[in-house]
Design a protein around this motif. Structure first.
Motif, short mmCIF file in Angstrom:
data_model
loop_
_atom_site.label_atom_id
_atom_site.label_comp_id
_atom_site.label_asym_id
_atom_site.label_seq_id
_atom_site.Cartn_x
_atom_site.Cartn_y
_atom_site.Cartn_z
N PHE A 18 38.60 40.87 14.61
CA PHE A 18 37.44 42.16 14.27
C PHE A 18 37.28 42.56 13.01
CE2 PHE A 18 37.34 42.91 19.19
CZ PHE A 18 36.71 41.84 19.33
N ALA A 19 38.50 43.20 12.60
CA ALA A 19 38.71 44.01 11.32
C ALA A 19 38.49 42.98 10.16
CB ALA A 19 40.21 44.31 10.98
N LYS A 20 38.76 41.61 10.32
CA LYS A 20 38.34 40.58 9.29
C LYS A 20 36.96 40.43 9.18
CE LYS A 20 39.52 35.97 8.49
NZ LYS A 20 39.76 34.73 9.02
N ASN A 21 36.50 40.36 10.50
CA ASN A 21 34.95 40.16 10.62
C ASN A 21 33.99 41.15 9.88
OD1 ASN A 21 34.57 37.83 12.15
ND2 ASN A 21 34.74 38.83 14.08
N SER A 22 34.60 42.53 10.00
CA SER A 22 33.92 43.58 9.34
C SER A 22 33.92 43.56 7.79
CB SER A 22 34.53 44.94 9.84
OG SER A 22 34.55 45.03 11.26
N LEU A 23 35.29 43.20 7.49
CA LEU A 23 35.49 43.15 6.09
C LEU A 23 34.61 42.00 5.57
CD1 LEU A 23 37.11 44.15 3.83
CD2 LEU A 23 39.17 42.33 4.32
N VAL A 24 34.57 41.00 6.02
CA VAL A 24 33.58 39.72 5.60
C VAL A 24 32.28 40.37 5.50
CG1 VAL A 24 32.60 37.47 6.14
CG2 VAL A 24 35.19 37.83 6.48
N GLY A 25 31.51 41.23 6.50
CA GLY A 25 30.38 41.62 6.37
C GLY A 25 30.19 42.71 5.40
N TYR A 26 31.41 43.51 4.86
CA TYR A 26 30.94 44.25 3.84
C TYR A 26 31.17 43.42 2.52
CZ TYR A 26 31.81 48.69 6.07
OH TYR A 26 31.52 50.01 6.66
N MET A 27 31.70 42.22 2.37
CA MET A 27 31.70 41.52 1.09
C MET A 27 30.41 40.79 1.00
SD MET A 27 35.32 39.91 1.75
CE MET A 27 36.65 39.98 0.21
N GLU A 28 29.92 40.68 2.23
CA GLU A 28 28.44 39.68 2.18
C GLU A 28 27.51 40.89 1.62
OE1 GLU A 28 26.31 36.62 2.79
OE2 GLU A 28 28.34 36.68 3.06
N TYR A 29 27.53 42.16 2.32
CA TYR A 29 26.37 43.18 2.00
C TYR A 29 27.27 44.27 1.26
CZ TYR A 29 23.96 40.52 5.53
OH TYR A 29 23.24 39.70 6.31
N LYS A 30 27.52 44.04 -0.14
CA LYS A 30 28.09 44.93 -0.85
C LYS A 30 27.46 46.38 -1.00
CE LYS A 30 30.99 41.82 -3.64
NZ LYS A 30 30.11 40.36 -3.55
N ALA A 31 26.20 45.97 -0.85
CA ALA A 31 25.15 47.42 -1.27
C ALA A 31 25.76 48.31 0.00
CB ALA A 31 23.96 47.14 -1.20
N ASN A 32 25.84 47.82 1.12
CA ASN A 32 26.19 48.83 2.26
C ASN A 32 27.40 49.47 1.97
OD1 ASN A 32 24.35 48.81 4.08
ND2 ASN A 32 24.96 47.04 5.13
N PHE A 33 28.59 48.87 1.43
CA PHE A 33 29.66 49.20 1.29
C PHE A 33 29.77 50.44 0.03
CE2 PHE A 33 33.48 49.20 -1.76
CZ PHE A 33 34.57 49.55 -0.65
N TYR A 34 28.95 49.99 -0.99
CA TYR A 34 28.85 51.15 -2.03
C TYR A 34 28.04 52.44 -1.63
CZ TYR A 34 30.74 47.90 -5.19
OH TYR A 34 31.62 46.92 -5.65
N SER A 35 26.95 52.22 -0.57
CA SER A 35 26.22 53.14 -0.37
C SER A 35 27.15 54.09 0.68
CB SER A 35 25.23 52.66 0.86
OG SER A 35 23.92 52.31 -0.02
#
Lengths: 270, 269
Positions: A18-35
């Motif tokens: 699950f954690a890996k999935n979430s991390l992959v999600g962040y890598m895909e949508y970097k803007a979400n991460f920075y926001s």
């Protein structure tokens, strides 16, 4: 309820997936991460303003010196990192699962339903500024107070943080479970959720009755106060026992409440 | 005159919508009450631990009134439409405003004030209760003039906050995932408007810097009028400065939206 070792292992393995999935999600949508990062940094600043205020004042408040206050704020910040990283995203989605019927889908999975609901998402953006600031504050205050940096102290502190993490999980999941009855997320658990703000300051500023309720009835004050109280040597025997008892009791209560709620559940959407 | 009809309708619709959710607003004030509670307990502990009776220029009653009212006022003036604007820009909902004879700014401001009318009514009821409580506990005098000036400054505060958020929402033209920036900005305004602590307790330098910024006129200034820490000679220039900020921010929002509109490509919709 039988808990076998292989079941536990399966759940732990799933958590990492699950954690890996979430991390992959962040890598895909970097803007979400920075926001998320920007947002949490500003929130952190508005929490730090309290410690600035306390130092500016420079007096002991109800017997707590500014340096000791920094231990409290540091621990609070670390607990925010843990809460936002592990639980927040999952808890906020919970009512939606009931409303949209995704809970039905989760029920069919060969995993514990409560586990699926609680750990499906891991947030990587929010904890970063909080962890950095929290640990920095603890280290600074630790040095200024001259607490011996021994293994016992450190292990003890981490131990109490773990105990607080379990209490955080239980206390904040409890109001969310009400959604089984109310279906939509209502103001009631918004209010309970906001109780978290009480941790902004050490419990010593509150009157005795509030402290007692916050420690023993709804242990919301337990969360940041216990690890700090341990560090500044204000622990008595009773609180010492409570550090071990509170996580067990609260986890048990939330588990029983969960089981009761699931029994009541009759699939809202379909 | 006919042109104004559509804006009147927008205002009434927003008002009706807010009427539907008036309990929600009351609940949001109550849930925001925890931070006010923390504040009150903190100040009580501070005053109990300190040998002085006046801390940073505030007496105990003044600071408690400040803490409670700043919590309420900050809820009242809060914007909250920036997400909708960003959504309009992102999904192309803005296109219909370009094609139809309705101005987006006017639509938004009517919508905002429609909602705020109901919220102000809720706050006024709460305000009267609080004032009765305060005047009972402390020797706290409230003059009619003070209340009028307070209401005027609240109106300006609402306008300033609206314009601040309207200007910042134009960021959605260049950043697609803008929600984090909005929430951060919201929290930043909350902090700098004096909703948590009165701004002058962090020293003269900080107070001077914030006096050059518009944020303090959203919460700090109106609340200081009502808790009695400003004289009339300080209030009048303050109100004038609020008006100046309204004009400045109107220009800023116009500029930011004009440059944003050039980038708008009407995706979706």
């Amino acid at each position: 309820m039988s808990i076998s070792l292989s079941e536990i292992r399966k759940h732990v393995r799933m958590f990492f997936i699950f954690a890996k999935n979430s991390l992959v999600g962040y890598m895909e949508y970097k803007a979400n991460f920075y926001s998320g990062l920007i947002m949490e940094t500003v929130f952190l600043l508005s929490k730090l303003i309290y410690i600035v205020f306390v130092y500016q004042l420079g007096i002991e408040i109800n017997g707590i010196s500014p340096d000791q206050m920094m231990i409290f704020t540091g621990t609070y910040t670390i607990m925010i990192a843990i809460y936002t990283g592990l639980f927040m995203d999952n808890f906020y989605r919970f009512a939606g699962h009931i409303r949209n019927g995704t809970l039905d889908l989760y029920m069919t999975k060969p995993l514990s339903l409560q586990f699926m609901i609680s750990f499906r998402h891991v947030n990587f953006a929010f904890p970063i500024p909080n962890l950095i600031a929290g640990i920095t504050m603890i280290v600074l205050a630790w040095r200024r107070l001259g607490i011996e940096p021994s293994f016992i102290h450190l292990a003890g502190y981490i131990g109490v943080i773990l105990s607080s993490t379990i209490v955080t999980y239980s206390v904040l999941l409890l109001p969310q479970i009400l959604a089984f009855w109310t279906v939509k997320s209502g103001s009631i658990f918004d209010i309970l959720d906001k109780c978290w703000d009480l941790n902004n300051m050490p419990m010593y500023i509150y009157p005795k009755w509030l402290r007692r309720i916050g420690l023993y009835v709804v242990p919301i004050l337990f969360i940041t106060n216990m690890p700090s109280v341990y560090l500044i040597d204000r622990l008595d025997l009773f609180l010492g026992i409570w550090i071990f008892a509170a996580p067990v009791i609260s986890l048990l209560v939330v588990r029983l409440f969960w089981k009761l709620a699931v029994k009541h559940y009759e699939s809202a959407s379909s | 005159m006919k042109a104004l009809q559509k804006y009147k309708r927008t205002y009434i619709l927003a008002l009706q919508n807010e009427m539907e959710y008036r309990t929600d607003f009351l609940m949001s004030i109550i849930s925001g009450g925890f931070i006010i509670l923390v504040q009150c307990f903190l100040w009580t502990a501070v005053f109990r631990s300190s040998p002085q009776e006046i801390i940073n220029g505030y007496s105990y009653s003044q600071i408690i009134i400040y803490s409670v009212l700043s919590g309420v006022v900050s809820k009242l003036v809060s914007a909250g439409f920036e997400g909708e604007v960003a959504n309009d820009i992102k999904t192309g909902g803005l296109s219909k405003f370009i094609a139809q004879p309705i101005h987006y700014f006017s639509y938004r401001i009517c919508n905002f004030f429609g909602g705020k009318t109901v919220q102000t009514a809720v706050v006024l009821v709460l305000f009267v209760i609080l004032m009765i409580v305060f005047t009972q506990i402390w020797e706290f005098q409230l003059r009619v003039g003070q209340i009028v000036l307070f209401l005027v400054s609240i109106l300006f505060g609402l306008l300033i906050n609206f314009l601040l958020f309207y200007s910042i929402s134009a960021l959605a033209f260049i950043i697609t995932e803008v929600w984090g920036v909005f929430i951060a900005f919201n929290q930043g305004v909350y902090l700098l408007s004096g909703a948590i602590f009165p701004l002058n307790i962090f020293g003269d330098t900080f107070a001077r810097i914030s006096s050059y910024l518009p944020f303090q006129y959203v919460v700090y200034f109106p609340v200081k009028i009502i808790n009695g820490s400003l004289t009339i000679h300080e209030i009048v220039p303050g109100l004038l400065l609020q008006a100046v900020w309204v004009i400045v921010l109107m220009i800023i929002s116009k500029l930011s939206w004009d440059s944003g509109m050039k980038k708008y490509v009407a995706v979706g919709g």
